[in-house]
Write a protein that holds these residues in place. Structure first.
Motif, PDB file in Angstrom:
ATOM      1  N   ARG A 148      28.815  10.173  37.751  1.00  0.00           N
ATOM      2  CA  ARG A 148      29.216   8.861  37.365  1.00  0.00           C
ATOM      3  C   ARG A 148      27.670   8.506  35.960  1.00  0.00           C
ATOM      4  NH1 ARG A 148      33.112   6.040  39.728  1.00  0.00           N
ATOM      5  NH2 ARG A 148      33.338   7.424  41.971  1.00  0.00           N
ATOM      6  N   ARG A 149      28.616   8.576  35.082  1.00  0.00           N
ATOM      7  CA  ARG A 149      26.998   7.862  33.508  1.00  0.00           C
ATOM      8  C   ARG A 149      26.794   6.586  33.210  1.00  0.00           C
ATOM      9  NH1 ARG A 149      26.460  12.417  29.031  1.00  0.00           N
ATOM     10  NH2 ARG A 149      24.542  11.242  29.360  1.00  0.00           N
ATOM     11  N   GLU A 150      26.269   5.846  33.734  1.00  0.00           N
ATOM     12  CA  GLU A 150      26.216   4.411  33.517  1.00  0.00           C
ATOM     13  C   GLU A 150      26.133   3.999  32.115  1.00  0.00           C
ATOM     14  OE1 GLU A 150      27.427   2.247  35.386  1.00  0.00           O
ATOM     15  OE2 GLU A 150      27.392   3.478  37.390  1.00  0.00           O
ATOM     16  N   SER A 151      26.277   3.647  32.139  1.00  0.00           N
ATOM     17  CA  SER A 151      25.647   2.795  30.701  1.00  0.00           C
ATOM     18  C   SER A 151      24.517   3.054  29.332  1.00  0.00           C
ATOM     19  CB  SER A 151      26.368   0.669  29.860  1.00  0.00           C
ATOM     20  OG  SER A 151      25.318   0.632  31.180  1.00  0.00           O
ATOM     21  N   LEU A 152      23.817   2.794  30.009  1.00  0.00           N
ATOM     22  CA  LEU A 152      22.694   2.702  29.455  1.00  0.00           C
ATOM     23  C   LEU A 152      22.568   4.126  29.929  1.00  0.00           C
ATOM     24  CD1 LEU A 152      19.696   1.531  28.899  1.00  0.00           C
ATOM     25  CD2 LEU A 152      18.736   1.931  30.862  1.00  0.00           C
ATOM     26  N   GLU A 153      22.518   5.505  30.582  1.00  0.00           N
ATOM     27  CA  GLU A 153      21.889   6.259  30.288  1.00  0.00           C
ATOM     28  C   GLU A 153      22.728   6.972  29.037  1.00  0.00           C
ATOM     29  OE1 GLU A 153      22.346  10.744  32.850  1.00  0.00           O
ATOM     30  OE2 GLU A 153      23.744   9.334  33.735  1.00  0.00           O
ATOM     31  N   ARG A 154      23.817   6.702  29.147  1.00  0.00           N
ATOM     32  CA  ARG A 154      25.031   7.232  27.811  1.00  0.00           C
ATOM     33  C   ARG A 154      24.398   6.782  26.506  1.00  0.00           C
ATOM     34  NH1 ARG A 154      29.521   5.860  30.213  1.00  0.00           N
ATOM     35  NH2 ARG A 154      29.212   4.074  28.539  1.00  0.00           N
ATOM     36  N   ALA A 155      24.049   5.588  26.672  1.00  0.00           N
ATOM     37  CA  ALA A 155      23.687   5.549  25.753  1.00  0.00           C
ATOM     38  C   ALA A 155      22.311   6.183  25.031  1.00  0.00           C
ATOM     39  CB  ALA A 155      23.605   3.832  25.107  1.00  0.00           C
ATOM     40  N   ILE A 156      20.956   5.938  26.165  1.00  0.00           N
ATOM     41  CA  ILE A 156      20.041   6.820  25.511  1.00  0.00           C
ATOM     42  C   ILE A 156      20.441   8.010  25.461  1.00  0.00           C
ATOM     43  CG2 ILE A 156      17.903   7.102  26.646  1.00  0.00           C
ATOM     44  CD1 ILE A 156      17.056   4.573  28.043  1.00  0.00           C
ATOM     45  N   SER A 157      21.090   9.056  25.716  1.00  0.00           N
ATOM     46  CA  SER A 157      21.626  10.353  25.589  1.00  0.00           C
ATOM     47  C   SER A 157      21.839  10.607  24.720  1.00  0.00           C
ATOM     48  CB  SER A 157      22.377  10.651  26.978  1.00  0.00           C
ATOM     49  OG  SER A 157      22.461  11.073  28.460  1.00  0.00           O
ATOM     50  N   THR A 158      22.921   9.342  23.760  1.00  0.00           N
ATOM     51  CA  THR A 158      22.817   9.419  22.694  1.00  0.00           C
ATOM     52  C   THR A 158      22.270   9.450  21.668  1.00  0.00           C
ATOM     53  OG1 THR A 158      25.644   8.686  23.352  1.00  0.00           O
ATOM     54  CG2 THR A 158      24.485   8.644  20.957  1.00  0.00           C
ATOM     55  N   TRP A 159      21.035   8.034  22.085  1.00  0.00           N
ATOM     56  CA  TRP A 159      19.720   7.913  21.109  1.00  0.00           C
ATOM     57  C   TRP A 159      19.041   8.627  21.084  1.00  0.00           C
ATOM     58  CZ3 TRP A 159      14.548   7.413  20.591  1.00  0.00           C
ATOM     59  CH2 TRP A 159      14.326   6.736  20.553  1.00  0.00           C
ATOM     60  N   PHE A 160      18.837  10.156  22.373  1.00  0.00           N
ATOM     61  CA  PHE A 160      18.323  11.143  22.607  1.00  0.00           C
ATOM     62  C   PHE A 160      18.796  12.146  21.669  1.00  0.00           C
ATOM     63  CE2 PHE A 160      15.894   9.960  25.963  1.00  0.00           C
ATOM     64  CZ  PHE A 160      14.384   9.538  25.419  1.00  0.00           C
ATOM     65  N   GLU A 161      20.116  12.037  21.119  1.00  0.00           N
ATOM     66  CA  GLU A 161      20.767  13.558  20.452  1.00  0.00           C
ATOM     67  C   GLU A 161      20.313  13.389  19.323  1.00  0.00           C
ATOM     68  OE1 GLU A 161      24.312  13.424  22.542  1.00  0.00           O
ATOM     69  OE2 GLU A 161      24.260  14.358  24.327  1.00  0.00           O
ATOM     70  N   LYS A 162      20.383  12.561  18.798  1.00  0.00           N
ATOM     71  CA  LYS A 162      19.798  12.108  17.317  1.00  0.00           C
ATOM     72  C   LYS A 162      18.545  12.428  16.879  1.00  0.00           C
ATOM     73  CE  LYS A 162      23.998   9.085  17.188  1.00  0.00           C
ATOM     74  NZ  LYS A 162      24.531   7.255  16.972  1.00  0.00           N
ATOM     75  N   ARG A 163      17.627  12.996  17.205  1.00  0.00           N
ATOM     76  CA  ARG A 163      16.298  12.964  17.570  1.00  0.00           C
ATOM     77  C   ARG A 163      15.986  13.440  18.415  1.00  0.00           C
ATOM     78  NH1 ARG A 163      18.868   7.849  17.557  1.00  0.00           N
ATOM     79  NH2 ARG A 163      17.949   6.415  16.187  1.00  0.00           N
ATOM     80  N   LEU A 164      16.038  14.910  18.777  1.00  0.00           N
ATOM     81  CA  LEU A 164      15.678  15.411  19.872  1.00  0.00           C
ATOM     82  C   LEU A 164      13.870  15.955  19.038  1.00  0.00           C
ATOM     83  CD1 LEU A 164      18.692  17.229  21.177  1.00  0.00           C
ATOM     84  CD2 LEU A 164      17.935  16.083  22.427  1.00  0.00           C
ATOM     85  N   ALA A 165      13.609  16.340  17.996  1.00  0.00           N
ATOM     86  CA  ALA A 165      12.116  16.963  17.629  1.00  0.00           C
ATOM     87  C   ALA A 165      11.722  15.393  17.178  1.00  0.00           C
ATOM     88  CB  ALA A 165      13.240  17.822  15.779  1.00  0.00           C
ATOM     89  N   ASP A 166      11.453  14.278  17.337  1.00  0.00           N
ATOM     90  CA  ASP A 166      10.752  13.631  17.164  1.00  0.00           C
ATOM     91  C   ASP A 166       9.853  13.585  18.723  1.00  0.00           C
ATOM     92  OD1 ASP A 166      12.232  13.285  14.966  1.00  0.00           O
ATOM     93  OD2 ASP A 166      13.219  10.595  15.739  1.00  0.00           O
TER      94      ASP A 166
END
Length: 327
Positions: A214-232
């Motif tokens: 079960r991926r809650e909303s905060l984890e899902r949102a942070i995952s999406t945010w990280f995936e666009k900035r993996l090298a940062d």
């Protein structure tokens, strides 16, 4: 050794028949080696009663009524989402009762998600167990009295053996052969069947994007945010600002949902991206490390090895997709 494989409506047919066939190969090789010796395994596919079961995917399989056995093997069941696990388990009360009776006097083994059926029957409480890596988090959540070892391929806890994902029926078969006959026959069967008989780990194959949890909303949102900035560069205050939270509040909320920190999630996502690059590109290990945010190759390699049980170079050698395939 008398082995009974418990088939039931919705179970994974390849696990039932795959285990049966690998043990059949063991019987055949054993006979070639010692023509006058009895076959080491007697294999039966049973149900809670004789009749027909409908395998996952729709094929029909005839099963025998329960008969005397030394080991009962429980395969996984099909489901399409987390709620589907609950529905499937609710429909297997007869099988759970049968498992509870069997464990009182016999050995039990499971393949893949079959360990959830053992856990739901209550026979794994206080024990270590494994399951398919994609189900490990969900199993731990559902059964807090079971110590889930997510990266293990086989876990033995007393008279119960649990095994990892789908094709771990091969690993289980070789372990049963080693236990009953010896390593020489297990090696021969492994070579014949192209099953790796050396110790393995599921960590090599883990992909957090496919985990059934079960991926809650905060984890899902942070995952999406990280995936666009993996090298940062990771900065907690920047992450917190992006979600209009204080750093302390973000850490508290995230740990309450997931049991870990955002940085651990970022490391997982970076490793998943690195695995893809190692599989599909010719970038050097240093270039891959830089692509996912690590300037120090040694640090990246240590992190990668901790999470996959392989070095980046070994992972590429095993999984790289070549342009030309030779059959």
């Amino acid at each position: 050794m008398r082995i009974a494989i418990l088939a039931y409506d919705g179970c994974m047919g390849a696990e039932v028949l795959g285990l049966s066939d690998v043990l059949l190969v063991a019987n055949r090789i054993s006979l070639l080696r010692s023509p006058d010796a009895p076959a080491p395994f007697s294999i039966s596919i049973i149900g809670t009663k004789a009749g027909q079961v409908r395998l996952a995917g729709g094929a029909q399989l005839s099963v025998l009524a329960p008969m005397p056995f030394d080991l009962l093997v429980v395969p996984a069941f099909d489901f399409d989402n987390i709620e589907g696990i609950t529905t499937a388990l609710a429909g297997l009360d007869e099988e759970k009762a049968f498992i509870r009776r069997a464990v009182e006097q016999r050995k039990i083994a499971s393949i893949c998600g079959g360990s959830l059926l053992l856990a739901d029957a209550g026979i794994l409480d206080g024990r270590q167990a494994t399951t398919a890596w994609a189900l490990a988090g969900e199993m731990a959540r559902r059964y807090p009295n079971v110590e889930v070892i997510p990266d293990a391929v086989l876990v033995r806890a007393g008279e119960i053996i649990t095994s990892g994902a789908f094709t771990a029926y091969g690993d289980l078969a070789l372990q049963l052969i080693r236990d009953s006959v010896g390593s020489s026959l297990a090696r021969a069967v492994g070579r014949f069947s192209l099953i790796d008989h050396s110790p393995r780990s599921q960590a090599t194959y883990l992909d957090h994007r496919l985990s059934h949890k079960r991926r809650e909303s905060l984890e899902r949102a942070i995952s999406t945010w990280f995936e666009k900035r993996l090298a940062d560069r990771y900065r907690l205050d920047t992450l917190a600002d992006a979600f209009n939270l204080s750093s302390r509040t973000l850490l508290r909320k995230f740990r309450a949902e997931t049991g870990r920190s955002p940085l651990e999630l970022l490391h997982d996502l970076r490793v998943e991206r690195a695995k893809l690059l190692l599989e599909t590109t010719t970038l050097s290990v240093a270039q891959v490390a830089a692509e996912v945010g690590y300037l120090d190759v040694a640090t990246f390699s240590r992190l990668f090895a901790r999470r996959t049980r392989l070095t980046p170079a070994t992972f590429r050698k095993r999984f790289h997709v070549a342009d030309v395939t030779v059959f």
